[in-house]
Design an enzyme around this catalytic site. Structure first.
Site, short mmCIF file in Angstrom:
data_model
loop_
_atom_site.label_atom_id
_atom_site.label_comp_id
_atom_site.label_asym_id
_atom_site.label_seq_id
_atom_site.Cartn_x
_atom_site.Cartn_y
_atom_site.Cartn_z
NE ARG A 142 -10.85 4.80 -0.73
CZ ARG A 142 -12.31 5.39 -0.48
NH1 ARG A 142 -12.80 4.27 0.19
NH2 ARG A 142 -12.82 6.39 -1.03
CD1 TRP B 85 -11.96 13.43 5.88
CD2 TRP B 85 -10.94 12.31 4.70
NE1 TRP B 85 -10.67 13.88 6.24
CE2 TRP B 85 -9.85 13.15 5.31
CE3 TRP B 85 -10.55 11.19 3.68
CZ2 TRP B 85 -8.73 13.04 4.91
CZ3 TRP B 85 -9.18 11.29 3.12
CH2 TRP B 85 -8.47 12.03 4.19
CE1 TYR C 266 -3.76 2.18 -0.04
CE2 TYR C 266 -3.15 2.79 2.16
CZ TYR C 266 -4.02 3.09 0.84
OH TYR C 266 -4.77 4.15 1.15
#
Length: 204
Positions: free
Chosen positions: A14, A103, A8
């Site tokens: 996320r 958001w 990531y």
């Protein structure tokens, strides 16, 4: 135990929920953090769906942070004791995803006027509504956890999603004592506390 490699960006975003799940479960995994500048290159072409994060399990790649976190939860005791508890956990995870999408939209909107409008709505309507929903769930369960009487994926998803709100709107968040208490309870879990105290701070 399978061989896990998690890939990531070098942010929370996320993908932090997966890191929290691994650490909460005490499961070893290899972590690869990708800088944004490296993403358009060959890494993007070799990732599932052309997205991050992904998890390699014994060399096979799997995508989508929620799907990955649900897999870890099922495998390592972070789900409920029955199907109804699991349904409740997934509902909380879905609620956190709904708020995170709001958001993200408010923070990454390119039109400055529209961005200002979305951020005003986020802090004035969306975040209070989200916190009220969480407070109601905790009041209803009466165990300091969202579902059942132990730490589950629901608590970890909420913890991850509320990192920026607790940083950016501490006064607002403090108005929800059950949410505050749950956050302290989750963050004080020994395995999580060790990770949270040692990870590199990131803006997102």
């Amino acid at each position: 135990m399978p061989n896990y490699k998690y890939v990531y960006f070098n942010v929370r975003g996320r993908g932090e929920i997966v890191r929290l799940c691994f650490h909460a479960a005490g499961v070893k995994f290899e972590e690869v953090r990708i800088e944004m500048s490296a993403w358009p290159g060959t890494i993007r072409g070799t990732s599932p769906f052309g997205q991050l994060p992904y998890l390699e399990i014994d060399g096979k790649k799997f995508a989508q942070s929620i799907a990955i976190s649900q897999y870890i939860a099922r495998e390592y005791g972070l789900y409920g004791n029955n199907s109804l508890e699991n349904l409740s956990i997934d509902a909380v995870v879905g609620l956190t995803t709904d708020y995170f999408n709001l958001w993200a939209k408010a923070n990454f909107e390119k039109d400055e006027r529209r961005k200002a409008e979305l951020q005003t709505k986020l802090s004035g309507e969306d975040l209070p509504k989200f916190l009220q929903q969480l407070e109601k769930l905790l009041n209803g369960n009466k165990t300091e956890y969202f579902v059942g009487n132990k730490l589950t994926l629901a608590d970890l998803a909420v913890y991850s999603t509320l990192e920026n709100p607790f940083r950016d709107f501490p006064d607002m968040c403090s108005k929800y004592p059950q949410v505050v208490n749950n956050r302290k309870k989750v963050g004080s879990q020994p395995r999580l506390a060790a990770y949270l105290s040692s990870r590199k701070p990131t803006e997102l």
